[in-house]
Design an enzyme around this catalytic site. Structure first.
Site, PDB file in Angstrom:
ATOM      1  N   LYS A 259      10.090  20.070  45.221  1.00  9.95           N
ATOM      2  CA  LYS A 259      10.640  18.831  44.702  1.00  9.95           C
ATOM      3  C   LYS A 259      10.194  18.578  43.263  1.00  9.95           C
ATOM      4  O   LYS A 259      10.766  17.760  42.547  1.00  9.95           O
ATOM      5  CB  LYS A 259      10.180  17.652  45.577  1.00  9.95           C
TER       6      LYS A 259
ATOM      7  N   GLU B 153      11.057  25.056  36.830  1.00  9.79           N
ATOM      8  CA  GLU B 153       9.887  24.822  37.688  1.00  9.79           C
ATOM      9  C   GLU B 153       9.006  23.745  37.045  1.00  9.79           C
ATOM     10  O   GLU B 153       9.002  23.582  35.822  1.00  9.79           O
ATOM     11  CB  GLU B 153       9.139  26.174  37.834  1.00  9.79           C
TER      12      GLU B 153
ATOM     13  N   ASP C 115       0.804  27.712  38.349  1.00  7.63           N
ATOM     14  CA  ASP C 115      -0.652  27.702  38.483  1.00  7.63           C
ATOM     15  C   ASP C 115      -1.108  29.144  38.689  1.00  7.63           C
ATOM     16  O   ASP C 115      -1.171  29.925  37.743  1.00  7.63           O
ATOM     17  CB  ASP C 115      -1.008  26.781  39.652  1.00  7.63           C
TER      18      ASP C 115
ATOM     19  N   PHE D 104      -5.992  19.079  38.379  1.00 12.16           N
ATOM     20  CA  PHE D 104      -4.851  18.758  39.233  1.00 12.16           C
ATOM     21  C   PHE D 104      -4.105  17.595  38.580  1.00 12.16           C
ATOM     22  O   PHE D 104      -4.676  16.535  38.349  1.00 12.16           O
ATOM     23  CB  PHE D 104      -5.288  18.405  40.650  1.00 12.16           C
ATOM     24  N   VAL D 105      -2.830  17.823  38.279  1.00 15.68           N
ATOM     25  CA  VAL D 105      -2.063  16.809  37.558  1.00 15.68           C
ATOM     26  C   VAL D 105      -0.971  16.210  38.442  1.00 15.68           C
ATOM     27  O   VAL D 105      -0.526  16.847  39.409  1.00 15.68           O
ATOM     28  CB  VAL D 105      -1.464  17.384  36.251  1.00 15.68           C
TER      29      VAL D 105
ATOM     30  N   ASP E 127       3.463  15.648  42.506  1.00 14.00           N
ATOM     31  CA  ASP E 127       2.918  14.737  43.516  1.00 14.00           C
ATOM     32  C   ASP E 127       1.423  14.935  43.752  1.00 14.00           C
ATOM     33  O   ASP E 127       0.837  15.933  43.360  1.00 14.00           O
ATOM     34  CB  ASP E 127       3.631  14.971  44.848  1.00 14.00           C
TER      35      ASP E 127
HETATM   36  P1  5GP Z   1       1.306  28.476  42.140  1.00 14.70           P
HETATM   37  O1  5GP Z   1       1.902  29.332  43.208  1.00 14.70           O
HETATM   38  O2  5GP Z   1       1.731  28.890  40.736  1.00 14.70           O
HETATM   39  O3  5GP Z   1      -0.199  28.383  42.241  1.00 14.70           O
HETATM   40  O4  5GP Z   1       1.749  27.003  42.410  1.00 14.70           O
HETATM   41  C1  5GP Z   1       2.926  26.478  41.974  1.00 14.70           C
HETATM   42  C2  5GP Z   1       3.241  25.183  42.692  1.00 14.70           C
HETATM   43  O5  5GP Z   1       2.045  24.521  43.100  1.00 14.70           O
HETATM   44  C3  5GP Z   1       3.951  24.231  41.775  1.00 14.70           C
HETATM   45  O6  5GP Z   1       5.341  24.354  41.854  1.00 14.70           O
HETATM   46  C4  5GP Z   1       3.470  22.885  42.257  1.00 14.70           C
HETATM   47  O7  5GP Z   1       4.299  22.437  43.310  1.00 14.70           O
HETATM   48  C5  5GP Z   1       2.091  23.161  42.813  1.00 14.70           C
HETATM   49  N1  5GP Z   1       1.023  22.835  41.830  1.00 14.70           N
HETATM   50  C6  5GP Z   1       0.255  23.686  41.129  1.00 14.70           C
HETATM   51  N2  5GP Z   1      -0.626  23.018  40.340  1.00 14.70           N
HETATM   52  C7  5GP Z   1      -0.380  21.706  40.549  1.00 14.70           C
HETATM   53  C8  5GP Z   1      -0.945  20.505  40.012  1.00 14.70           C
HETATM   54  O8  5GP Z   1      -1.849  20.470  39.168  1.00 14.70           O
HETATM   55  N3  5GP Z   1      -0.406  19.328  40.470  1.00 14.70           N
HETATM   56  C9  5GP Z   1       0.608  19.289  41.378  1.00 14.70           C
HETATM   57  N4  5GP Z   1       1.046  18.100  41.756  1.00 14.70           N
HETATM   58  N5  5GP Z   1       1.151  20.409  41.920  1.00 14.70           N
HETATM   59  C10 5GP Z   1       0.666  21.589  41.486  1.00 14.70           C
END
Ligand code: 5GP
Length: 183
Positions: free
Chosen positions: A41, A97, A101, A150-151, A157
């Site tokens: 989302k 996207e 992260d 964490f943002v 969210d």
């Molecule tokens: P990844 O697989 O790259 O670690 O994670 C990507 C997904 O994790 C993003 O699309 C998002 O939904 C969530 N995510 C990663 N870091 C954050 C953050 O700092 N805050 C939030 N709200 N979601 C995050």
């Protein structure tokens, strides 16, 4: 106590950067059609603002994936909650996207989409949080570099809430231990 420890990107700063990204995308896709593939989302606000600054013929589709457990860490296991509706073969796809992260979610999505033989595939991410990147990814358009925090806000969210904040802020970690229903 406030859920937001500090504001990272104000609504004005976000709007300006989104406008710049839109201009860049417009010039790169000049005379082409593009399909914006929004990842739900988190990307819903970013994508709806961004597309208004992209002046090319475009269509939209969405995928919803889950890689977080509703908390502040990634499980690394990607589940598809909503699949693409469109046949994307031979189309120019731009994945939109919210934040990258460790990169596992996008890596999974890129492989998932490539199998469906698009004509081209690019990635646009509002935030690039590189500190814990586990895979090599080429992100074609990046809104902002994001610190190792964490943002939340502007689509992002915490426990499914706070997506409507007009800015992007850092979560006050004192809230992490609180049960969801008192936030
Ligand atoms: P990844 O697989 O790259 O670690 O994670 C990507 C997904 O994790 C993003 O699309 C998002 O939904 C969530 N995510 C990663 N870091 C954050 C953050 O700092 N805050 C939030 N709200 N979601 C995050």
């Amino acid at each position: 106590m406030n859920i937001v420890k500090s504001v990272l990107f104000s609504p004005e700063v976000i709007a300006q950067r989104v406008k710049e990204l839109g201009a860049e995308i417009t010039s790169d896709y000049k005379d082409k059609e593009v399909l914006f593939l929004g990842i739900l989302k988190g990307a819903f606000l970013f994508m709806s603002d961004l597309c208004r600054y992209v002046d090319v013929k475009m269509e939209f589709d969405f995928m919803e994936v889950s890689s977080y457990s509703g908390g502040t860490y990634s499980t690394g296991q990607v589940r598809i909650l909503k699949d693409i509706d469109t046949n994307i073969e031979d189309k120019n796809i731009l994945i939109v996207e919210d934040i990258v992260d460790n990169g596992l979610t996008l890596d999974y999505l890129v492989n998932y989409i490539k199998v469906r033989q698009p004509r081209s595939l690019k990635i646009c991410a509002l935030l690039d949080k590189r500190a814990h990147r586990k895979v090599l990814l080429k992100i074609d358009y990046i809104g902002f570099d994001c610190p190792d925090e964490f943002v939340l806000g502007y689509g992002l969210d915490y426990g499914e809430f706070y997506r409507n904040l007009p800015f992007i802020g850092v979560l006050n970690e004192e809230f992490i231990s609180y049960p969801k229903n008192v936030l």
